[in-house]
Design a protein around this motif. Structure first.
Motif, mmCIF file in Angstrom:
data_model
loop_
_atom_site.group_PDB
_atom_site.id
_atom_site.type_symbol
_atom_site.label_atom_id
_atom_site.label_comp_id
_atom_site.label_asym_id
_atom_site.label_seq_id
_atom_site.Cartn_x
_atom_site.Cartn_y
_atom_site.Cartn_z
ATOM 1 N N VAL A 1 0.840 -1.199 0.000
ATOM 2 C CA VAL A 1 0.000 0.000 0.000
ATOM 3 C C VAL A 1 0.875 1.248 0.000
ATOM 4 O O VAL A 1 0.647 2.192 -0.765
ATOM 5 N N ARG A 2 1.902 1.244 0.838
ATOM 6 C CA ARG A 2 2.789 2.411 0.947
ATOM 7 C C ARG A 2 3.487 2.688 -0.373
ATOM 8 O O ARG A 2 3.691 3.865 -0.744
ATOM 9 N N SER A 3 3.872 1.656 -1.099
ATOM 10 C CA SER A 3 4.604 1.871 -2.344
ATOM 11 C C SER A 3 3.736 2.536 -3.406
ATOM 12 O O SER A 3 4.243 3.232 -4.286
ATOM 13 N N TYR A 4 2.433 2.330 -3.334
ATOM 14 C CA TYR A 4 1.511 2.969 -4.279
ATOM 15 C C TYR A 4 1.000 4.310 -3.770
ATOM 16 O O TYR A 4 0.773 5.229 -4.566
ATOM 17 N N SER A 5 0.799 4.413 -2.456
ATOM 18 C CA SER A 5 0.230 5.654 -1.921
ATOM 19 C C SER A 5 0.450 5.738 -0.420
ATOM 20 O O SER A 5 -0.275 5.090 0.345
ATOM 21 N N PRO A 6 1.424 6.516 0.046
ATOM 22 C CA PRO A 6 1.595 6.721 1.490
ATOM 23 C C PRO A 6 0.329 7.277 2.143
ATOM 24 O O PRO A 6 0.045 6.961 3.303
ATOM 25 N N GLU A 7 -0.418 8.091 1.398
ATOM 26 C CA GLU A 7 -1.646 8.653 1.954
ATOM 27 C C GLU A 7 -2.681 7.553 2.194
ATOM 28 O O GLU A 7 -3.369 7.551 3.230
#
Length: 256
Positions: free
Chosen positions: A97-103
């Motif tokens: 998830v973080r690699s695609y969107s930290p938000e």
């Protein structure tokens, strides 16, 4: 013609690039390159790994086949049902998830904390749409189109091997091809060469370096827990390996 197989990657983008840099000059028209699954989770850059695989597929002279791993299987289950949290809980999906969107990661973590113990019951949804909406359409298509197995002239390839007691490869059940079966690979006695990943069963040399496991007409290529991406060329069994990347090593949380 040759078959190249590439083992588990788990977000190790540097390792994947290193391996493909070595392997690509050896790949010719008419060859087949099989990625064995588990591209995502645990390592720091799942998104970068998919970008690189797609670019390789688009430019390689070979036929590129991408198989479904158990990590992608559970991620896709979550995509279909926002109450399915096992991917995050068990598979270290937070890294993906973080690699695609930290938000999206931050919002999902807050929502999971707000659920409290209900997060473990799979009864209430989380806002996974933030994550999947951040995923490029080409990546969504890539995951949805992953294949369960590949049977070629040199080998039968699947993410987790086969059920040893089922002699006909065409009768192998989907779940075990992706998640593994009891007794594999030690109990396998078939004539077909089986090439697989998943099992985190690398053979270590005297220095502790991980290599493929050769056993009973099977070849295991999962060296990902050691920060190494491994591949092999068949039929000559030439091994290709990346350098070891410390950022991809998370042995204290490593599970298949």
């Amino acid at each position: 013609m040759s078959t190249f197989a590439i083992g588990d990657i788990h977000g190790n983008h540097d390792g994947l690039q290193d391996l493909l840099t070595q392997m690509s000059p050896e790949v010719c028209r008419g060859d087949v390159v099989v990625f064995l699954g588990d591209y995502v989770d645990r390592g720091p850059d799942s998104k970068g790994c998919i970008d690189t695989i797609l670019a390789f597929r688009d430019t390689s002279p070979a036929d590129v086949v991408c198989l479904l791993g158990n990590h992608e299987d559970w991620m896709l289950a979550t995509r279909r049902d926002f109450c399915r949290h096992s991917w995050l809980r068990v598979m270290d999906g937070w890294d993906t998830v973080r690699s695609y969107s930290p938000e999206a990661e931050s919002t999902l973590r807050r929502a999971a904390r707000d659920l409290g113990d209900e997060f473990y019951m799979d009864d209430d949804p989380l806002p996974y749409g933030l994550f999947f909406d951040a995923m490029p359409a080409s990546h969504q298509s890539f995951f949805e189109e992953l294949r369960i197995c590949h049977r070629g002239a040199e080998a039968y390839c699947s993410h987790a091997g086969v059920v040893p007691a089922i002699s006909h490869l065409e009768a192998q059940p989907r779940h075990e091809l992706i998640w593994g079966a009891s007794g594999f690979p030690s109990a396998y006695t078939g004539n077909d060469l089986i090439v697989y990943g998943h099992w985190n069963n690398a053979t270590l040399d005297a220095s502790g370096w991980p290599g493929p496991r050769f056993l009973n007409n099977t070849i295991g290529l999962d060296t990902s827990a050691f920060g190494v991406v491994s591949g092999i060329r068949l039929p000559d069994s030439r091994v290709f390996q990346s350098a070891q990347y410390a950022a991809a090593i998370a042995s204290e949380k490593w599970k298949r």
